[in-house]
Structures are given as C-alpha cells and as structure tokens.
Design a protein around this motif. Structure first.
Motif, short mmCIF file in Angstrom:
data_model
loop_
_atom_site.label_atom_id
_atom_site.label_comp_id
_atom_site.label_asym_id
_atom_site.label_seq_id
_atom_site.Cartn_x
_atom_site.Cartn_y
_atom_site.Cartn_z
N TYR A 124 0.83 -1.19 0.00
CA TYR A 124 0.00 0.00 0.00
C TYR A 124 0.87 1.26 0.00
CZ TYR A 124 -4.04 -2.93 1.28
OH TYR A 124 -5.02 -3.88 1.30
N ASP A 125 0.27 2.37 -0.38
CA ASP A 125 0.94 3.66 -0.38
C ASP A 125 1.04 4.20 1.05
OD1 ASP A 125 1.75 6.21 -1.99
OD2 ASP A 125 0.25 6.90 -0.55
N HIS A 126 2.21 4.76 1.40
CA HIS A 126 2.45 5.23 2.77
C HIS A 126 1.45 6.30 3.19
CE1 HIS A 126 4.36 7.62 5.99
NE2 HIS A 126 4.87 6.47 6.37
N ASP A 127 1.19 7.27 2.31
CA ASP A 127 0.26 8.34 2.67
C ASP A 127 -1.15 7.81 2.89
OD1 ASP A 127 2.27 10.17 2.54
OD2 ASP A 127 1.76 10.92 0.53
N ASP A 128 -1.55 6.83 2.08
CA ASP A 128 -2.87 6.23 2.26
C ASP A 128 -2.97 5.51 3.60
OD1 ASP A 128 -3.52 7.16 -0.21
OD2 ASP A 128 -3.61 5.21 -1.21
N VAL A 129 -1.91 4.78 3.94
CA VAL A 129 -1.91 4.05 5.21
C VAL A 129 -2.01 5.02 6.38
CG1 VAL A 129 -0.56 2.54 6.72
CG2 VAL A 129 -0.62 2.11 4.26
N MET A 130 -1.24 6.11 6.33
CA MET A 130 -1.26 7.09 7.43
C MET A 130 -2.60 7.82 7.50
SD MET A 130 1.42 6.67 9.12
CE MET A 130 1.00 8.01 10.24
N TYR A 131 -3.19 8.11 6.33
CA TYR A 131 -4.50 8.77 6.34
C TYR A 131 -5.53 7.87 7.01
CZ TYR A 131 -8.92 10.78 4.89
OH TYR A 131 -10.19 11.31 4.91
N LYS A 132 -5.54 6.61 6.63
CA LYS A 132 -6.52 5.68 7.20
C LYS A 132 -6.28 5.49 8.70
CE LYS A 132 -7.69 3.09 3.04
NZ LYS A 132 -7.71 1.78 2.37
N TRP A 133 -5.02 5.43 9.09
CA TRP A 133 -4.72 5.25 10.51
C TRP A 133 -5.28 6.42 11.33
CZ3 TRP A 133 -2.90 1.46 13.56
CH2 TRP A 133 -2.53 1.82 14.86
N THR A 134 -5.02 7.63 10.86
CA THR A 134 -5.42 8.83 11.61
C THR A 134 -6.92 9.07 11.57
OG1 THR A 134 -3.27 9.85 11.14
CG2 THR A 134 -5.05 11.32 11.84
N ASN A 135 -7.53 8.86 10.41
CA ASN A 135 -8.92 9.24 10.21
C ASN A 135 -9.92 8.09 10.34
OD1 ASN A 135 -8.75 12.23 9.20
ND2 ASN A 135 -7.15 11.13 8.09
N HIS A 136 -9.45 6.86 10.22
CA HIS A 136 -10.36 5.71 10.28
C HIS A 136 -10.05 4.80 11.47
CE1 HIS A 136 -10.90 5.96 5.58
NE2 HIS A 136 -11.28 7.05 6.21
N VAL A 137 -8.82 4.29 11.51
CA VAL A 137 -8.47 3.23 12.45
C VAL A 137 -8.55 3.70 13.90
CG1 VAL A 137 -6.67 1.62 13.19
CG2 VAL A 137 -7.04 2.06 10.74
N VAL A 138 -7.84 4.77 14.22
CA VAL A 138 -7.80 5.24 15.61
C VAL A 138 -9.16 5.73 16.10
CG1 VAL A 138 -6.78 6.92 17.19
CG2 VAL A 138 -5.33 5.71 15.56
N PRO A 139 -9.88 6.57 15.34
CA PRO A 139 -11.21 6.99 15.81
C PRO A 139 -12.17 5.82 16.02
CG PRO A 139 -10.48 8.42 14.04
CD PRO A 139 -9.50 7.28 14.10
#
Length: 209
Positions: free
Chosen positions: A151-166
């Motif tokens: 996966y793309d690094h920016d996509d992974v970080m976006y999902k982590w911050t905006n999807h996974v953690v919340p």
C-alpha cells in the motif's frame, strides 16, 4: 448439539490478533473449534460512498453486513453448517474461496465490532481483548501494509489517523474493562502470546472434556 462455548476475540489494529488466533486454534482439532470472522462480512466497497480523497472507510460498524454475520452465528448455535464466500478486500487478483464453517463445541467469534454489536456480544461466554500501545501498533500496521500488501504510505497514514484510531476509540476501547482477559501485547515475542493461548486451551479442554 449442545450450545457451543463462545469466545469473543477483538483487538486493535497491530495488536497481534491474527497471530493470537493462529496460536489458539493450533491447540484444537477442526471438530473441536470453529472460527467465524467479522472480516468476511464486509459490504463490497463499490456499494459505498467514497470520501473526498477516494479512500473507503472500512472501520465503521456499517461497513459490515451485520444481519448476515449474526444470522450465521445463530446457525452455528443451531448446529448448522455455514457457507460464506471469502472476502478478498476488493483485490481483483484473488479469486475468493467458498468458506465452509462447521459447528463445533467451541465457537470463536472475532472482529472489531463484536462487542459493539449488542446481539453478538450477548452470545459471548468469554471475552478476550488484545491491545498494544499506539506507536507500536502503528509500526506493525505500517510493516504489514507497506511491505506485505504494497500500500501507499500516505494512504496508510491517512486511514490510521482518520479511520483506524477513531474507530478503535469509539467502538472497541469502551468495552476493554468489561472483558474477561486483556492482553497488552507490546513486545514482538511469540512466546508471550503462546503462553496465554496455552493457559486458555487447558481451561477449555476441561470445559469440553
């Protein structure tokens, strides 16, 4: 068949839940334990609304076919065999397999929302919560998504911050203190997980023996 003994297993992303499940299941034969996973009940992404950056949010309770998931758990309670097409995370290069889930004396139900779904939670006899500190969990997630899945690094970080953690904070963390066993898995030592599964397996064998 008598009602199965139902174990609910949930954990944050990067908590080591996959390894825990593999280690746990290795203690039993296929006719002793069966696993039903929430991940096989995702609603196909092409039926959902895209966000502005065109990334789907799979970390919401509405991303799961909740009714079918519960119906199949109930079928296993009734001694029925369940057939379900494997979910391939919308990877066109993978041909999904047809999963055959057979009833067994021990039923393992796993997934992010199994405690949040009241109808599923009330069926559980024993609840296990796997957790890890956020920096460690993120490191494991990056390792998996960047190296193993490409996966793309920016996509992974976006999902982590905006999807996974919340999602973790809203739909899983509130249930941690209600669980029978909480495992803090902050070290990459397989023996720690294996020791936990050994202990649980010994107790379960007494129950189903």
């Amino acid at each position: 068949m008598d009602k199965p003994y139902v174990i609910g297993i949930a954990g944050s992303s990067g908590s080591g839940k996959t390894f825990f499940l593999k280690s746990f299941l290795n203690h039993f034969s296929e006719d002793e334990v069966t696993l039903i996973s929430q991940d096989d009940y995702y609603i196909p992404a092409n039926t959902k609304t895209r966000e502005e950056n065109r990334l789907y949010n799979f970390d919401l309770p509405t991303a799961i076919n909740r009714e079918l998931f519960y119906a199949h758990i109930k079928d296993l309670f009734d001694g029925k065999t369940v057939f379900k097409e494997e979910y391939t995370f919308n990877n066109p290069n993978i041909t999904p397999k047809m999963l055959q889930i057979n009833p067994a004396p021990i039923l393992v139900v796993e997934g992010l929302f199994i405690f949040h779904y009241e109808e599923v939670n009330q069926l559980l006899d024993y609840r296990i919560f796997l957790d890890a500190d956020e920096p460690i969990a993120l490191e494991r997630r990056l390792r998996r998504d960047l190296i193993e899945r490409g996966y793309d690094h920016d996509d992974v970080m976006y999902k982590w911050t905006n999807h996974v953690v919340p999602s973790y904070n809203e739909y899983l963390l509130p249930y941690r203190e209600q669980c029978n066993l909480v495992i803090r898995n902050n070290v990459d030592d397989p023996q720690v997980i294996q020791d936990f599964t050994n202990t649980i397996a010994v107790d379960l064998r007494k129950r189903i023996g």
